[in-house]
Design a protein around this motif. Structure first.
Motif, mmCIF file in Angstrom:
data_model
loop_
_atom_site.group_PDB
_atom_site.id
_atom_site.type_symbol
_atom_site.label_atom_id
_atom_site.label_comp_id
_atom_site.label_asym_id
_atom_site.label_seq_id
_atom_site.Cartn_x
_atom_site.Cartn_y
_atom_site.Cartn_z
ATOM 1 N N ASP A 169 -0.592 2.868 -16.752
ATOM 2 C CA ASP A 169 0.062 2.396 -15.532
ATOM 3 C C ASP A 169 0.021 3.436 -14.423
ATOM 4 O OD1 ASP A 169 3.452 3.131 -16.625
ATOM 5 O OD2 ASP A 169 1.536 4.185 -16.824
ATOM 6 N N ILE A 170 -1.022 4.198 -14.386
ATOM 7 C CA ILE A 170 -1.159 5.135 -13.263
ATOM 8 C C ILE A 170 -1.892 4.383 -12.162
ATOM 9 C CG2 ILE A 170 -2.080 7.331 -12.481
ATOM 10 C CD1 ILE A 170 -2.028 8.227 -15.394
ATOM 11 N N HIS A 171 -1.166 4.103 -11.075
ATOM 12 C CA HIS A 171 -1.797 3.409 -9.948
ATOM 13 C C HIS A 171 -1.404 4.097 -8.672
ATOM 14 C CE1 HIS A 171 -3.266 0.095 -12.283
ATOM 15 N NE2 HIS A 171 -2.060 -0.072 -12.847
ATOM 16 N N LEU A 172 -2.206 3.881 -7.686
ATOM 17 C CA LEU A 172 -1.849 4.375 -6.358
ATOM 18 C C LEU A 172 -0.914 3.366 -5.718
ATOM 19 C CD1 LEU A 172 -5.016 5.834 -4.635
ATOM 20 C CD2 LEU A 172 -2.881 6.976 -5.140
ATOM 21 N N ALA A 173 0.109 3.895 -5.107
ATOM 22 C CA ALA A 173 1.113 3.000 -4.544
ATOM 23 C C ALA A 173 0.514 2.096 -3.469
ATOM 24 C CB ALA A 173 2.245 3.847 -3.961
ATOM 25 N N ASP A 174 -0.085 2.684 -2.494
ATOM 26 C CA ASP A 174 -0.638 1.883 -1.398
ATOM 27 C C ASP A 174 -2.113 2.209 -1.304
ATOM 28 O OD1 ASP A 174 -0.237 2.007 2.234
ATOM 29 O OD2 ASP A 174 -1.132 0.485 0.902
#
Lengths: 116, 692
Positions: B149-154
């Motif tokens: 679940d490592i994602h870039l926020a925007d």
């Protein structure tokens, strides 16, 4: 008369000179003797140089010039001491002698330096 | 019709040869051993994490085993950087990059900390490099940790912020304040954008991706090229410190391009021979001597080896020199840039053109046989029709599976320079002395130019000398070597060199001594003769002594030019010099000692005469003062004079002037005082006498 006159004249001249010289005072004769001694020594040195060559030329010069120098100084002394010399009438002979001694000492210092 | 078409095709081939032929080799074992030499750790560890990563990546590409001490020290510095709270995003980035190869375990809490700090760095990023390190770090930690679940926020916002740094010509700026743009920054930006795409939780706007693809095409429009077909990227040299150099710039662009191609669907529209040109650029460098350059080269080649754009294939030959005597066969290999096997393909030799006369091809178009065991494409029997010389061979590679055409890229035609060598026959060699006017032979000798000869001839200035021989190639044709010289060397080491001319197979030189008298500086005597025949295509080039000729030339006139002075060995000046005998001034001849002593005695004589004269004159001491005080002064006066005279004697014997003058000063003062006293006393005494 004319032929023998030159020879006789020479002889007469010589005799008159001798008698006149005998009349000079003794101290002048001493000075004359000194001058003769100095000149004679110089002559002997020149003869030596003529025989062996002038290699240490400075030594030869100093030797010969010391003889001539002291002879000249003695002649000056003789002039000043001679009572018949009107020019130096007021100069006491001791003063002249002191000058002679001093000049000789200076001459011989220079000569000794140049002798090498 | 067919003939004109064939002629047109040939013309097309000839025109295409305008591009220079060159040979590129894939990565070889020498690269591997150089890697081991260049990347040597200092007591098991490298200076920085960046260098650690470069070394590990290079070893990984070559398949070199990981050494345990290197891995251990790498893990130590990685965990140190990762655990520290003061590490910048750049440090974390390189630590994670090194860890992707070293595979050390990162603690849960530590990885949580990294993720949060990197996310914060992304939000706070203002320059291209800030984005690069933080996004890159997040991509790496996503691969390495078990979290999904490592994602870039925007993601889109970050994408646009990075895109804001791009220029219209396809290059990128480093930050909004710095107006300088570079292709190196473009490569970094592409990598960053690829990372953003992979970290995005949802699909990004496709228009963004397509504008980026346009930017890539524009960037590739600015590619530069060399004559041999290699392509590269370069930036303007503005600031010496910031300037990276074509190798690192091209490597960065390639990395960015392949990273981006890996994350996007669809194709990137690029002319495929540009990738081939880039591959040739990296292979054309050879083995770099610097560790950083080595890493850039190998990393770029690894990107080229397997990427989604197109994989270049390299055609190489093990040897560009074929020998007719050894009956070599033509061996061709087609591999990827790192030397791995290529997909099934056929290699055709389309033509062979002589470099001397670019006429029609000397061989027909033929296919090379593929040998499964060695992986080589071989052509035997080629040399039956080819003579010695230098040629350009043109190869064409055709992939057997049509799907491979989309994946691999191969140049349309590869031109390779080939040298064919062989034994050149030298026959009918003879040397003769001729009479100038009649041309009749006076003496003639047959020569064997394969061995040293000992011919001895003699001639005078009215005669001529003729040397002749024939050269034939293995195929029986005439051969014109690069060098055919005859050298005559006089006893005094003066040399004269003549070029041997030819007509067809016959080589002949005639030396007319009447015209050469002045050239030879009128030097008569023994001249050694030496013949040189040489060419790169000749396996038996020769430099052979023929013998000597005794020349009788007339006397040199007054104004004749002197022979040039022979060069003196430049080191002879450091050898012993000539002895100098000092001539001292001969000492003067001194007179014999007896003569000198005799004259010494003779000099004393006048002194004695003086004393005797004084005595005769009746010298007395009556005036010597009798009173004690004047008497002492008188005595002191005489003593003083004596002392000065003694001082003079010492002065002559050993004292120097200054010492004498010092003593004389004292004595002089004393003498003046004493003398004044006694002389004034005497003067007073005589004055008293006079007045009395």
């Amino acid at each position: 008369m004319g032929r023998t006159s030159s020879k006789e004249d020479a002889g007469a001249l010589f005799h008159s000179l001798r008698s006149a010289y005998a009349a000079t005072p003794v101290n002048l004769k001493i000075i004359d003797l000194y001058v003769g001694f100095a000149i004679f020594t110089a002559l002997i040195q020149v003869v030596y140089m003529a025989i062996v060559g002038s290699f240490p030329f400075n030594s030869f010069l100093s030797g010969v010039l010391s003889c001539f120098g002291t002879a000249v100084l003695a002649v000056c002394l003789r002039i000043q001491v001679n009572k018949e010399n009107k020019e130096f009438k007021d100069l006491p002979p001791e003063r002249a002698f002191a000058d002679f001694v001093l000049c000789n000492l200076v001459l011989h210092l220079v000569i000794m330096n140049f002798l090498g | 019709m067919a003939r004109s078409l064939a002629g047109f095709l040939v013309l097309l081939l000839v025109v295409s040869i305008c591009e220079a032929a060159s040979l590129f080799q894939p990565v070889s074992d020498s690269h591997r051993s150089a890697a081991l030499e260049l990347f040597t750790p200092d007591h098991g560890s490298f200076k920085s994490l960046e260098e650690t990563y470069e070394a590990l990546r290079t070893f990984q590409i070559f398949g070199i085993e990981k050494k345990p001490d290197v891995t251990a020290s790498a893990c130590r510095s990685i965990s140190e950087t990762v655990g520290s709270s003061t590490s910048t995003s750049k440090d974390l980035f390189y630590a994670l990059k090194a860890n992707s190869i070293a595979e050390c375990k990162i603690h849960e809490t530590a990885s949580k900390g990294i993720i949060s700090s990197l996310n914060a760095a992304v939000s706070a990023a203002s320059s291209l490099l800030d984005f690069y390190y933080s996004v890159g770090g997040l991509v790496l930690i996503k691969d390495q940790s078990s979290k999904d679940d490592i994602h870039l926020a925007d993601a889109e916002g970050v994408f646009r912020s990075v895109k804001a740094f791009s220029q219209s010509d396809g290059r990128w700026r480093y930050s909004s304040s710095n107006p300088e743009s570079s292709a190196f920054a473009a490569g970094i930006a592409l990598e960053t954008l690829a990372g953003i795409v992979s970290l995005a939780s949802s699909e990004l706007d496709q228009s963004l991706i397509s504008t980026l693809k346009n930017d890539i095409s524009k960037l590739f429009d600015s590619i530069e090229k060399y004559d041999d077909g290699t392509l590269y990227f370069d930036d303007k040299l503005v600031d010496g410190y910031e300037y990276q150099g074509p190798l690192s710039i091209t490597s960065s662009v390639l990395r960015g391009l392949t990273a981006f191609a890996a994350v996007t669907t669809g194709n990137i529209d690029l002319p495929r021979d540009k990738i081939l040109g880039l591959a040739k650029f990296f292979l054309g460098i050879g083995v770099p001597g610097d560790a950083k350059d080595f890493f850039y080269q190998i990393d770029a080649l690894a990107c080229l080896e397997s990427n989604r754009v197109s994989i270049p294939l390299i055609l190489s030959l093990s040897s560009a020199v074929l020998s007719l005597t050894k009956k070599d066969s033509l061996k061709v290999r087609v591999t990827t840039v790192l030397g791995s096997n290529a997909p099934p393909l056929t290699v055709k030799l389309v033509g062979a053109f002589s470099s001397v006369s670019k006429d029609a091809s000397l061989v027909e178009s033929q296919e090379l046989k593929f040998d499964q065991g060695s992986g080589l494409h071989i052509l035997n029997d080629l040399l039956k029709s080819i003579d010695v010389g230098s040629y350009t061979f043109v190869f064409e590679v055709v992939l057997q599976e049509p799907e491979d055409e989309k994946v691999y890229v191969m140049g349309s035609q590869t031109k390779v320079p080939i040298f064919v060598t062989g034994l050149v026959k030298i026959e009918n060699s003879e040397i003769a002395v001729l009479d100038s006017d009649l041309g009749s032979v006076e003496s003639q000798n047959k020569l064997d130019l394969t061995a040293k000869n000992d011919v001895s001839l003699s001639a005078n200035h009215l005669q001529k000398m003729r040397l002749s021989f024939q050269l034939t190639t293995p195929r029986g044709r005439a051969f014109r070597p690069h060098q055919a010289f005859l050298k005559l060397r006089h006893e005094s080491k003066v040399e004269h060199i003549f070029v041997v001319g030819n007509s067809g197979k016959q080589f002949e030189i005639v030396l007319n001594f009447l015209g050469l008298v002045e050239k030879f500086f009128y030097l008569s005597g023994k001249y050694d003769m030496e013949l040189t025949v040489g060419d790169a295509a000749m396996e038996n080039s020769l430099l052979v002594a023929i013998g000597y000729i005794e020349l009788d030339l007339p006397e040199a006139p007054e104004k004749a030019p002197r022979p040039p002075p022979q060069p003196v060995d430049p080191y002879s000046r450091y050898g012993p010099q000539a002895e100098i005998t000092h001539i001292f001034r001969a000492p003067e001849k001194r007179p014999p000692q007896e003569l000198s002593l005799a004259f010494l005695g003779l000099t004393i004589l006048p002194l004695l005469g003086f004393f005797i004269g004084l005595l005769r004159l009746g010298v007395n001491m009556k005036n010597f003062p009798t009173k004690p005080i004047p008497a002492t002064f008188a005595v002191l006066f005489h003593v003083g004079i004596g002392a000065v005279l003694l001082l003079y004697v010492f002065f002559w014997l050993k004292l120097d002037l200054f010492q004498t003058l010092k003593v004389l000063g004292f004595l002089g003062v004393f003498l003046v005082f004493v003398g004044h006293r006694i002389l004034s006393h005497l003067a007073a005494a005589s004055a008293k006498l006079k007045s009395a």
